[in-house]
Motif scaffolding. Sequence first.
Motif, PDB file in Angstrom:
ATOM      1  N   ALA A 174       2.695   3.793  -2.489  1.00  0.00           N
ATOM      2  CA  ALA A 174       1.677   2.918  -1.892  1.00  0.00           C
ATOM      3  C   ALA A 174       0.520   3.748  -1.360  1.00  0.00           C
ATOM      4  CB  ALA A 174       2.295   2.086  -0.773  1.00  0.00           C
ATOM      5  N   GLY A 178      -2.850   3.314  -3.191  1.00  0.00           N
ATOM      6  CA  GLY A 178      -3.843   2.727  -2.299  1.00  0.00           C
ATOM      7  C   GLY A 178      -5.042   3.643  -2.123  1.00  0.00           C
ATOM      8  N   GLU A 189      -9.727  -2.085   1.920  1.00  0.00           N
ATOM      9  CA  GLU A 189      -8.667  -3.091   1.803  1.00  0.00           C
ATOM     10  C   GLU A 189      -7.474  -2.675   0.941  1.00  0.00           C
ATOM     11  OE1 GLU A 189     -11.837  -3.779   1.299  1.00  0.00           O
ATOM     12  OE2 GLU A 189     -12.414  -4.990   3.035  1.00  0.00           O
ATOM     13  N   PRO A 190      -7.702  -2.112  -0.234  1.00  0.00           N
ATOM     14  CA  PRO A 190      -6.525  -1.790  -1.063  1.00  0.00           C
ATOM     15  C   PRO A 190      -5.555  -0.848  -0.358  1.00  0.00           C
ATOM     16  CG  PRO A 190      -8.512  -1.704  -2.394  1.00  0.00           C
ATOM     17  CD  PRO A 190      -8.958  -1.867  -0.971  1.00  0.00           C
ATOM     18  N   ARG A 192      -5.275  -0.324   2.889  1.00  0.00           N
ATOM     19  CA  ARG A 192      -4.704  -1.045   4.030  1.00  0.00           C
ATOM     20  C   ARG A 192      -3.573  -1.967   3.586  1.00  0.00           C
ATOM     21  NH1 ARG A 192      -8.322  -5.748   5.901  1.00  0.00           N
ATOM     22  NH2 ARG A 192      -7.252  -6.568   4.064  1.00  0.00           N
ATOM     23  N   ASP A 193      -3.844  -2.767   2.567  1.00  0.00           N
ATOM     24  CA  ASP A 193      -2.844  -3.742   2.131  1.00  0.00           C
ATOM     25  C   ASP A 193      -1.627  -3.063   1.515  1.00  0.00           C
ATOM     26  OD1 ASP A 193      -4.695  -5.568   2.977  1.00  0.00           O
ATOM     27  OD2 ASP A 193      -5.430  -6.060   0.968  1.00  0.00           O
ATOM     28  N   ALA A 194      -1.889  -1.989   0.760  1.00  0.00           N
ATOM     29  CA  ALA A 194      -0.777  -1.288   0.120  1.00  0.00           C
ATOM     30  C   ALA A 194       0.157  -0.688   1.180  1.00  0.00           C
ATOM     31  CB  ALA A 194      -1.298  -0.192  -0.803  1.00  0.00           C
ATOM     32  N   ASN A 196       0.385  -1.550   4.414  1.00  0.00           N
ATOM     33  CA  ASN A 196       1.021  -2.624   5.170  1.00  0.00           C
ATOM     34  C   ASN A 196       2.169  -3.240   4.385  1.00  0.00           C
ATOM     35  OD1 ASN A 196      -0.634  -2.279   7.344  1.00  0.00           O
ATOM     36  ND2 ASN A 196      -2.041  -3.947   6.811  1.00  0.00           N
ATOM     37  N   GLY A 197       1.921  -3.466   3.113  1.00  0.00           N
ATOM     38  CA  GLY A 197       2.960  -4.057   2.274  1.00  0.00           C
ATOM     39  C   GLY A 197       4.182  -3.166   2.194  1.00  0.00           C
ATOM     40  N   ALA A 200       5.975  -3.171   5.470  1.00  0.00           N
ATOM     41  CA  ALA A 200       6.647  -4.462   5.631  1.00  0.00           C
ATOM     42  C   ALA A 200       7.944  -4.487   4.827  1.00  0.00           C
ATOM     43  CB  ALA A 200       5.731  -5.603   5.187  1.00  0.00           C
TER      44      ALA A 200
END
Lengths: 210, 210
Positions: A174, A178, A189-190, A192-194, A196-197, A200
């Motif tokens: 990630a 990312g 964003e990519p 951050r989202d990667a 976070n995902g 998670a």
Amino acid sequence: MSATSPPAPRLTRKGQATKERILQVAADLILEHGVHGTQIDDVRKAAGVSGSQMTHYFHDKRCLIAEVVAWQAQDNLDNHTQPALGNLDSFAALHTWARLLLERQQDRAYVGGCQFGSLAGQLVESDPEVRAGLADGFTRLLKLFRDGLQAMRDRGDLRPDADPEQLSHVLIAAMQGGMLLTQTLRRPEPLRDALNGAIAHVETFAAAAE
Amino acid sequence: MSATSPPAPRLTRKGQATKERILQVAADLILEHGVHGTQIDDVRKAAGVSGSQMTHYFHDKRCLIAEVVAWQAQDNLDNHTQPALGNLDSFAALHTWARLLLERQQDRAYVGGCQFGSLAGQLVESDPEVRAGLADGFTRLLKLFRDGLQAMRDRGDLRPDADPEQLSHVLIAAMQGGMLLTQTLRRPEPLRDALNGAIAHVETFAAAAE
DNA sequence: CCAAGAATGGGTTTGCAATCCCATAAACGA
DNA sequence: TCGTTTATGGGATTGCAAACCCATTCTTGG
């Protein structure tokens, strides 16, 4: 074992310092301009040394690159063993890790990506020996995370069915993916989202609270 | 808009065919040897054309690279719109996608990574125009996934709090990062675990069964 | 303090990739 | 069909990065 170094003459303290200065400069230039966008002579000038030093300390460009890889691998590792991150063995540490990565990329205006990952992308297929160096760098980084996750499992933060090895793969992939996306798209964003995902996903293995 | 093409003379059918042959060959060579490990003359020989054609169709190397990026972006997209994948709008399709990626990498002995991602890694910092082309390729790939995820949410497979944009970032980052790790380490596990983790994360947003 | 070896300066050579050029052959459109 | 445009061949040229070399000046250990 490795043919990356010149016939290995002994280095005086001064020589050691010069060599490290060259490495540091080379690493910076390569981060900014890419491996093939960086000429030996650029490094030479930026490091303030004469042409023969380059040969003296690194023999040729291939050797220089190989040593830069090792240098960046170590630097990358050091970046992940900051006090703020502890042993990367808690959810809080993982969140901090993600936050620091994001902030760093933002500070750099998303230019450059992951120093080590960028090198990997540029050099994986270039030379078996260099590839081995890159693999070693990734292996050590993965180990750092695997150890942290293992500690969390041993401590009971993670359930027994959490596989530290697999989760380390998820986290580092990630990060690398990312970074590449964020670097290319010049947007946070990519990454951050990667991150976070991925975190998670690790948290789905958290042991039930109290 | 873009200065990638030569003064754009009209192409006959034959010319078009030749140009595409050159592009195809260039893309293959670059995948195998990297951008800077691939010389114009290698491409020339492999495509069976004479020196002047290269100039005739692409003006210079920079233009050739830019067109290879666009070519690979399209090819990458096509790979993700196979019949077996449908519109990438179901969990089954995502699992198939992951399986196909893994099989492909295994078939290639983990050499080469993601064609498009490799290009990105090598070229992001090389030239603003090329970077824009790479960004466009990623954007279109992300859109493919975002649309699929959006369809799943509209259909009720995913809960309303699932964000297709964020999840597409997670999936593509896992793919790119997993590819890089697997390519570098020459082992399937990182890609496998990264993809499985990313898909598992998407599945945490699945609507409660019946 | 004095060899021996290391560090440095800077110029030269070499090799090759990229680009350019001109001539000829083929294809196209009116 | 014929003139114009495009496709092709195979050099020639150029520019530059990489590697090499030798002379000189420092460092260091005995």
